[in-house]
Design an enzyme around this catalytic site. Structure first.
Site, mmCIF file in Angstrom:
data_model
loop_
_atom_site.group_PDB
_atom_site.id
_atom_site.type_symbol
_atom_site.label_atom_id
_atom_site.label_comp_id
_atom_site.label_asym_id
_atom_site.label_seq_id
_atom_site.Cartn_x
_atom_site.Cartn_y
_atom_site.Cartn_z
ATOM 1 N N TRP A 172 -10.372 106.929 30.226
ATOM 2 C CA TRP A 172 -11.033 105.616 30.153
ATOM 3 C C TRP A 172 -12.542 105.859 30.100
ATOM 4 C CZ3 TRP A 172 -14.593 103.467 33.688
ATOM 5 C CH2 TRP A 172 -15.074 102.201 33.296
ATOM 6 N N GLU B 90 -6.960 104.283 27.757
ATOM 7 C CA GLU B 90 -6.991 102.988 28.454
ATOM 8 C C GLU B 90 -8.095 102.083 27.907
ATOM 9 O OE1 GLU B 90 -7.807 103.395 32.622
ATOM 10 O OE2 GLU B 90 -7.558 101.253 33.038
ATOM 11 N N LYS C 213 -10.210 98.218 27.755
ATOM 12 C CA LYS C 213 -10.755 97.250 28.713
ATOM 13 C C LYS C 213 -11.324 96.069 27.938
ATOM 14 C CE LYS C 213 -13.476 97.172 32.939
ATOM 15 N NZ LYS C 213 -13.893 97.979 34.069
ATOM 16 N N ASP D 268 -3.855 98.336 31.759
ATOM 17 C CA ASP D 268 -4.342 97.992 33.098
ATOM 18 C C ASP D 268 -4.258 96.479 33.235
ATOM 19 O OD1 ASP D 268 -6.186 97.143 35.168
ATOM 20 O OD2 ASP D 268 -7.021 99.161 35.178
ATOM 21 N N HIS E 107 -7.361 94.347 32.783
ATOM 22 C CA HIS E 107 -8.224 94.579 31.623
ATOM 23 C C HIS E 107 -7.971 93.646 30.450
ATOM 24 C CE1 HIS E 107 -9.572 98.927 32.796
ATOM 25 N NE2 HIS E 107 -9.764 98.037 33.740
ATOM 26 N N HIS F 237 -1.561 100.693 34.811
ATOM 27 C CA HIS F 237 -2.428 100.587 35.972
ATOM 28 C C HIS F 237 -2.132 99.227 36.568
ATOM 29 C CE1 HIS F 237 -5.775 103.804 35.258
ATOM 30 N NE2 HIS F 237 -4.582 104.307 35.423
ATOM 31 N N ASP G 37 -12.010 91.623 36.240
ATOM 32 C CA ASP G 37 -11.340 92.884 36.573
ATOM 33 C C ASP G 37 -11.764 93.329 37.964
ATOM 34 O OD1 ASP G 37 -10.015 95.331 36.311
ATOM 35 O OD2 ASP G 37 -11.794 96.301 35.488
ATOM 36 N N ASP H 156 -10.016 94.239 40.567
ATOM 37 C CA ASP H 156 -9.233 95.303 41.212
ATOM 38 C C ASP H 156 -8.817 94.954 42.631
ATOM 39 O OD1 ASP H 156 -9.203 97.598 39.157
ATOM 40 O OD2 ASP H 156 -11.320 97.058 39.224
ATOM 41 N N ASP I 187 -4.212 100.677 40.261
ATOM 42 C CA ASP I 187 -5.663 100.721 40.110
ATOM 43 C C ASP I 187 -6.278 99.521 40.816
ATOM 44 O OD1 ASP I 187 -8.198 101.312 39.465
ATOM 45 O OD2 ASP I 187 -7.993 101.133 37.289
HETATM 46 C C1 LIG Z 1 -11.625 104.107 38.547
HETATM 47 C C2 LIG Z 1 -11.338 103.209 37.388
HETATM 48 O O1 LIG Z 1 -10.883 101.987 37.824
HETATM 49 C C3 LIG Z 1 -10.366 103.741 36.419
HETATM 50 O O2 LIG Z 1 -10.716 104.985 36.026
HETATM 51 C C4 LIG Z 1 -10.099 102.968 35.120
HETATM 52 O O3 LIG Z 1 -8.725 103.097 34.990
HETATM 53 C C5 LIG Z 1 -10.466 101.529 35.043
HETATM 54 O O4 LIG Z 1 -9.602 100.721 35.155
HETATM 55 C C6 LIG Z 1 -11.840 101.096 34.812
HETATM 56 O O5 LIG Z 1 -11.968 99.722 34.839
HETATM 57 MN MN LIG Z 2 -7.505 101.224 35.151
#
Ligand SMILES: C[C@H](O)[C@H](O)[C@@H](O)C(=O)CO
Ligand SMILES: [Mn+2]
Length: 413
Positions: free
Chosen positions: A179, A220, A222, A253, A256, A280, A288, A290, A320
């Site tokens: 990524w 990956e 985004k 992900d 994303h 992810h 995003d 997380d 993730d």
């Molecule tokens: C640490 C990151 O979240 C990861 O490498 C990557 O997968 C990502 O989702 C970045 O937005």
């Molecule tokens: Mn990710």
């Protein structure tokens, strides 16, 4: 109680023991970066950049490899089933030396491989193309600067080689996921140029043929990041095309995509054209962000699709999320267990009956059955899975987490 529940499921054509076998043989790849807020162990100040952000300052963050492993062991003791470790390159064991990203070697990850072997874990890997001066201008593999591109190409090549060593030593292929954060805050004038450079760099990275028994390449995409709101070079369309053309695995992900877009619906399409899928599993809240994964509709839909498409053998499930506002071990445990509960629910679905009703055009029965399935006592099966794996059930989870917080985390001033 469990036997009665088994009979109930059997009456709908569902084999509970088979579902539990599938749970045991489906590892979840535990992302190391939840343990220290994506800081890594390169000796810098661990400031996160490149469009990523962690909020919160909960006490007890892992400050060293030993502490991170201790925390991972604690998290693993709360998780039923088999698991893997997902490591970012910035978490190498550099022995206090300053090793730049283009100079990483398998030796820097040997202690992680040994630890994984000891813990009975497979291991996955990621080049870390962010939080580095060579990523500060916003571009890595697609940079207009040849020197910057070469630096990141070297890092990603080294990462694949490390992935292959990991896979060979542990006897289980390592998924090496690329990524890159490349993108722009404002409108670009030459999207194509950036994407052409990204393709050429990826081709250079993937040039060396590695055994798929040791290393599986994934890419990956985004939608946007902080500071790359207007343009992301590695968009979904870009990587979907790249993965189709080059037959790499594609990483989806869950955070994303547009907030109302679900990755569940993409699984059946993507798997028709790429050999393997990396997930992810995450939870975006408005962006995003997380957040810790929950037993929610979005995650249930993802797992449902994996089961309905018979896609588990071709899918690598990773997580993730990174939340520093709550106990970090609790975050791992809650998020991983939520993903597993969603998978179990999907495995317990009366799939054949649902399919039959659909084929017959009997959508009334299909809807009835879907609703009936939600009311079945799947949590009894989950508790049995936890019991068989010698890990706390739902009501005992909090005590284990709090005890570790008192005895270990509290001592990390
Ligand atoms: C640490 C990151 O979240 C990861 O490498 C990557 O997968 C990502 O989702 C970045 O937005
Ligand atoms: Mn990710």
């Amino acid at each position: 109680m469990f036997d009665q529940v088994k009979d109930k499921y059997a009456s709908l054509g569902v084999d509970v023991e088979k579902a539990l076998e599938a749970m045991t043989s489906t590892p979840i790849s535990l992302h190391c970066w939840q343990g220290d807020d994506v800081g890594g162990f390169e000796g810098g100040d661990g400031t996160l950049g490149s469009g990523l952000a962690v909020t919160g300052n909960y006490p007890g963050k892992a400050r060293s490899i030993d502490e991170l492993r201790q925390d991972l062991e604690q998290a693993l003791s709360l998780l039923p089933g088999s698991h893997r470790l997902n490591l970012h390159a910035m978490y190498g064991d550099f022995g206090g030396k300053s090793v730049d990203r283009d100079a990483i070697e398998p030796a820097h990850f040997q202690s992680w491989i040994d630890w994984c072997r000891q813990q009975g874990l497979g291991m996955d890997f990621n080049p870390s193309c962010f939080s580095h001066p060579n990523a500060d201008a916003g571009f890595t593999l697609s940079s207009p600067d040849q020197g910057i591109r070469d630096f990141w190409i070297a890092h990603c090549r080294a990462s694949r080689q490390i992935g292959a060593v990991i896979g060979e030593q542990l006897g289980s292929p390592c998924v090496t996921n690329i990524w890159v954060p490349d993108g722009m805050k404002d409108l670009p004038a030459d999207r194509l140029g950036f994407r052409q450079r990204l393709e050429a760099s990826l081709d250079a990275v993937l040039e060396e043929k590695l055994s798929p028994a040791h290393n599986i390449d994934a890419v990956e995409s985004k939608l946007f990041g902080i500071g790359s709101e207007s343009f992301v070079v590695g968009s979904h369309e870009f990587y979907m095309g790249y993965a189709f053309k080059n037959q790499t695995a594609l990483c989806l992900d869950a955070g994303h995509f547009h907030p109302t877009e679900s990755i569940a619906d993409k699984i059946s399409s993507v798997l028709m054209f790429v050999p393997e899928l990396l997930l992810h599993v995450s939870r975006g809240v408005r962006w995003d962000s997380d957040h810790v994964v929950l037993f929610d509709d979005a995650t249930q839909a993802i797992m449902q699709e994996l089961v309905r498409c018979d896609a588990l053998p071709r899918t690598h499930i990773g997580l993730d999320f990174f939340d520093a506002s709550i106990n970090r071990i609790a975050a791992w445990a809650i998020g991983t267990r939520a993903a597993q509960k969603c998978l179990l629910l999907a495995l317990l679905e009366p799939r054949e009956k649902l399919r039959q009703a659909e084929l017959e055009g009997d959508y009334t029965s299909r809807l009835l059955l879907l609703e009936t399935a939600k009311a079945l006592p799947w949590s009894v099966v989950w508790e049995e899975f936890c019991r068989r794996n010698n890990v706390p059930g739902e009501l005992a989870l909090a005590d284990s987490i709090r005890q570790y917080e008192r005895t270990v985390l509290a001592g990390r001033a």
